[in-house]
Design an enzyme around this catalytic site. Sequence first.
Site, PDB file in Angstrom:
ATOM      1  N   GLU A 153      15.502  47.987  84.689  1.00  0.00           N
ATOM      2  CA  GLU A 153      14.216  48.564  85.113  1.00  0.00           C
ATOM      3  C   GLU A 153      13.599  47.742  86.247  1.00  0.00           C
ATOM      4  OE1 GLU A 153      12.918  48.690  80.971  1.00  0.00           O
ATOM      5  OE2 GLU A 153      12.370  50.783  81.268  1.00  0.00           O
ATOM      6  N   GLU A 167      18.487  50.712  75.290  1.00  0.00           N
ATOM      7  CA  GLU A 167      17.365  50.604  74.354  1.00  0.00           C
ATOM      8  C   GLU A 167      17.548  51.432  73.087  1.00  0.00           C
ATOM      9  OE1 GLU A 167      17.101  50.598  77.596  1.00  0.00           O
ATOM     10  OE2 GLU A 167      15.443  49.331  78.276  1.00  0.00           O
TER      11      GLU A 167
HETATM   12  C1  3H9 Z   1      14.485  46.240  76.573  1.00  0.00           C
HETATM   13  O1  3H9 Z   1      14.904  45.749  77.582  1.00  0.00           O
HETATM   14  C2  3H9 Z   1      13.184  46.993  76.500  1.00  0.00           C
HETATM   15  C3  3H9 Z   1      12.647  47.349  77.842  1.00  0.00           C
HETATM   16  O2  3H9 Z   1      13.095  48.620  78.264  1.00  0.00           O
HETATM   17  C4  3H9 Z   1      11.148  47.471  77.798  1.00  0.00           C
HETATM   18  C5  3H9 Z   1      10.369  46.270  77.472  1.00  0.00           C
HETATM   19  C6  3H9 Z   1       8.884  46.460  77.629  1.00  0.00           C
HETATM   20  N1  3H9 Z   1      17.105  39.342  73.748  1.00  0.00           N
HETATM   21  O3  3H9 Z   1      25.916  39.524  72.783  1.00  0.00           O
HETATM   22  P1  3H9 Z   1      26.179  38.083  72.989  1.00  0.00           P
HETATM   23  C7  3H9 Z   1      21.397  36.766  72.621  1.00  0.00           C
HETATM   24  S1  3H9 Z   1      15.294  46.084  75.092  1.00  0.00           S
HETATM   25  C8  3H9 Z   1      17.270  38.200  73.063  1.00  0.00           C
HETATM   26  O4  3H9 Z   1      26.937  37.341  71.948  1.00  0.00           O
HETATM   27  P2  3H9 Z   1      27.911  38.686  75.210  1.00  0.00           P
HETATM   28  C9  3H9 Z   1      22.286  37.086  71.441  1.00  0.00           C
HETATM   29  O5  3H9 Z   1      21.538  37.250  70.263  1.00  0.00           O
HETATM   30  C10 3H9 Z   1      16.715  45.105  75.471  1.00  0.00           C
HETATM   31  N2  3H9 Z   1      18.467  37.638  72.818  1.00  0.00           N
HETATM   32  O6  3H9 Z   1      26.858  37.803  74.415  1.00  0.00           O
HETATM   33  C11 3H9 Z   1      23.182  35.867  71.402  1.00  0.00           C
HETATM   34  O7  3H9 Z   1      22.455  34.823  70.773  1.00  0.00           O
HETATM   35  P3  3H9 Z   1      23.220  33.723  69.873  1.00  0.00           P
HETATM   36  C12 3H9 Z   1      17.777  45.894  76.107  1.00  0.00           C
HETATM   37  C13 3H9 Z   1      19.537  38.270  73.304  1.00  0.00           C
HETATM   38  O8  3H9 Z   1      28.255  37.909  76.424  1.00  0.00           O
HETATM   39  C14 3H9 Z   1      23.349  35.512  72.878  1.00  0.00           C
HETATM   40  O9  3H9 Z   1      22.259  36.150  73.559  1.00  0.00           O
HETATM   41  N3  3H9 Z   1      18.940  45.058  76.296  1.00  0.00           N
HETATM   42  C15 3H9 Z   1      19.431  39.471  74.013  1.00  0.00           C
HETATM   43  O10 3H9 Z   1      28.977  39.159  74.295  1.00  0.00           O
HETATM   44  C16 3H9 Z   1      24.634  36.026  73.473  1.00  0.00           C
HETATM   45  O11 3H9 Z   1      24.761  37.420  73.212  1.00  0.00           O
HETATM   46  C17 3H9 Z   1      19.945  45.022  75.412  1.00  0.00           C
HETATM   47  O12 3H9 Z   1      19.958  45.733  74.428  1.00  0.00           O
HETATM   48  C18 3H9 Z   1      18.141  40.011  74.246  1.00  0.00           C
HETATM   49  N4  3H9 Z   1      17.950  41.148  74.944  1.00  0.00           N
HETATM   50  O13 3H9 Z   1      27.103  39.986  75.648  1.00  0.00           O
HETATM   51  C19 3H9 Z   1      21.062  44.071  75.727  1.00  0.00           C
HETATM   52  N5  3H9 Z   1      20.674  39.879  74.378  1.00  0.00           N
HETATM   53  O14 3H9 Z   1      24.131  33.028  70.853  1.00  0.00           O
HETATM   54  C20 3H9 Z   1      21.526  43.364  74.488  1.00  0.00           C
HETATM   55  C21 3H9 Z   1      21.512  38.952  73.895  1.00  0.00           C
HETATM   56  O15 3H9 Z   1      22.114  32.890  69.353  1.00  0.00           O
HETATM   57  N6  3H9 Z   1      22.529  42.363  74.766  1.00  0.00           N
HETATM   58  N7  3H9 Z   1      20.838  37.976  73.251  1.00  0.00           N
HETATM   59  O16 3H9 Z   1      23.952  34.495  68.835  1.00  0.00           O
HETATM   60  C22 3H9 Z   1      23.835  42.658  74.972  1.00  0.00           C
HETATM   61  O17 3H9 Z   1      24.236  43.806  75.018  1.00  0.00           O
HETATM   62  C23 3H9 Z   1      24.782  41.506  75.109  1.00  0.00           C
HETATM   63  O18 3H9 Z   1      24.173  40.370  74.586  1.00  0.00           O
HETATM   64  C24 3H9 Z   1      25.236  41.196  76.556  1.00  0.00           C
HETATM   65  C25 3H9 Z   1      26.057  39.880  76.562  1.00  0.00           C
HETATM   66  C26 3H9 Z   1      26.116  42.352  77.063  1.00  0.00           C
HETATM   67  C27 3H9 Z   1      24.067  41.007  77.469  1.00  0.00           C
END
Ligand code: 3H9
Length: 688
Positions: free
Chosen positions: A103, A123
């Site tokens: 965004e 999301e």
């Molecule tokens: C949003 O954006 C809402 C908005 O539209 C509006 C707002 C107003 N936050 O997955 P991994 C942590 S909603 C906090 O193993 P990879 C995860 O818990 C969000 N922490 O790595 C882990 O922690 P730990 C929309 C997060 O390389 C560490 O990072 N975005 C978040 O296999 C590593 O993660 C998503 O839904 C986060 N957003 O994959 C994206 N993301 O090491 C969600 C990750 O302590 N994330 N962590 O266990 C993903 O899809 C994957 O993490 C990503 C990396 C592809 C980025």
Amino acid sequence: MIVQIHREGSIAIVRIDNPPVNALSLTVRQSLMDAVDALDADASVEAVVLCCAGRTFIAGADVTEFDRQPERPYLPDIVARIEAAAKPWIAAIHGTALGGGLEIAIGCRWRIASSDAKVGLPEVTLGIIPGAGGTVRLPRLVGVEAAVNLVTSGKPIDAARAISLGLIERLAETDLLTSAIAYARKSLGEPLPPMTRERAIVSAAPEFWTLAESAALKSARGEDAPLRALACIRKATEVGFEAAMTFERETFLTLRGSAQSAALRSVFFAERAAMRPPEIARIEPRSIRSTAIVGGGTMGAGIAAALREAGFPVILVEREPAALDRGLANVRAVFEGWVKRGRITQNIASDRISGVIGTTDYSMLADADLVIEAVFEDLAIKRAVFKSLGEVCRADAVLATNTSYLDPRAIAEGLPDPERFIGLHFFSPAHVMRLLEIVPTPTTAPDVIATGFALARSLNKVPVRAGICDGFIGNRILKTMRAQAERLLLAGSTPADVDDAMRRFGFAMGPFEAQDLGGLDIAAFQRKAARERGDESFAPVADRLCEQRRLGQKTRCGWYDYMEGERAPRPSPIVARHIAEAAAEAQIVKRSFTPAELSECVVLPIVNEGARILEEGIARRPSDIDLVEIHGYGFPRWSGGPMHWARAQGLSVVVSRLDVLARASLAAAPCQLLRTAAASGHFEMPSL
Ligand code: 3H9
């Protein structure tokens, strides 16, 4: 500094460094807002490149903040500020630009990405919708149809697709930052593109929305977010920018506080925590470079395919040449199926297939680092396999059984160096299902357990440690679920009503139609083995059906009847007669049930069995049970799994409802751990 500003002449570079995934925490948001103000005020700056340190561009809002009230500056305000900045911003994307990350990028004037970057609005997978303009700006950039696909599926797309949609302007030819700076300089000589908010939005025909709504309703299976996201995009085509933003924000905030979003966030973090259980935190896994499978049936071939997908060379062992040919054909069929569905190219399939070497000679396994046994569920046959493995394999090779219900301790009896032995319970089809139960025996070495978890990570599976009992975690709960479903038949319900109720609860399939699909004989075989061990197995109707060779779809009759060439289940008068006979024997009082009562009568005992499993130390965390049920048995993800669902209902409510069911002979009484949890409000784990 979490957000740093550098200069390359008149181009400012704003770099976010917030490991691990550059999530938009409060500090990042505040620093970004400060950066826009500072750079707008700096007369020597002509344009701004936004980039990130580490492995990825911004992966979205910081989801760990979602349990608290939102704090200013809010993300929509930051996107608006960047979009309207006096100096144009350019997003330089590597890794994944997700959610709020995308965004922000959409709020910039241009987007440039490295060729392996991915972008998306995931999301809905967290039970929310894009909340910083995603549903309002994205359709202005890529059109309504593409926006609907991206937002309602939540699936990221690669950079090439993003270019074709107009979501990204350019791919970096060399180093991303250098390319972004060069692109910014070149673009400054040209007229600025309009802000995304100023672009026109082309509305879609009413039929488009009808179709999109029914498709989203069908695939959401009870999940709210995809439909709400669709409603926001529709609104964006009907009202002005500001009104659409207000509608999106209200929807986002409502969903952010919803039970479904809390459940989906809990699963998101549980999946990540499952990869690194604290008890093996500092233990180095054994190195796995070469692998072997014994048994080329559906399960063995599926595991071989999963190993090949992860890049491991595989030796496939069978007892004789004809069985080996069948096994290799099973592996080929997996990859050829993927080629047909366009998932991989023929070249990739050929490479995967040629990486499986077939043999009937155990001595070929002398140097394998990991051998997984996947032969028929027969103790004597499995023991014979491990006797041969014990003779030929290296003493430090990890030897695993894929048994789903035999006692791994009995399988490993007599094996030299038993610390290398472990249960790795894959689920069928093993190249598709993500769940992996890791079942150590009392003699399994800690580094062998750690190897099981490391293997799961390389195979992109969700690992859950399970103790030894009949069915481990998943099949033990399945047995409870099926017994419960039969109990409801004896109490006056029908297979069709129970199946319908479980689908309404969010399961993809009800317990009876699922049995018909998989075949009733597998469970009958397990019940026979359990009864021989002296265990009870409650299946009065299923036993009758199996005696009559009503084994499911494969015999065109099971819990339902099936017409030749059809898969549609039809209620069976024969089954109704068997139910009536079994009910007369059981003397359970008949009553009528609403769909909600039926699903509660199935799900509450699942929770109770989960609590028993925790009580006995078979599972170590409630979230492990949730992951098993979601990834292995179709429990709706948006409910968070049975243990999360129970906490959301209120554990004391769960206990009192189970007590009511127990008094009506419709379920077992709540176990002690569940009663204690109801009193304290959370599950106290017994020390192991
Ligand atoms: C949003 O954006 C809402 C908005 O539209 C509006 C707002 C107003 N936050 O997955 P991994 C942590 S909603 C906090 O193993 P990879 C995860 O818990 C969000 N922490 O790595 C882990 O922690 P730990 C929309 C997060 O390389 C560490 O990072 N975005 C978040 O296999 C590593 O993660 C998503 O839904 C986060 N957003 O994959 C994206 N993301 O090491 C969600 C990750 O302590 N994330 N962590 O266990 C993903 O899809 C994957 O993490 C990503 C990396 C592809 C980025």
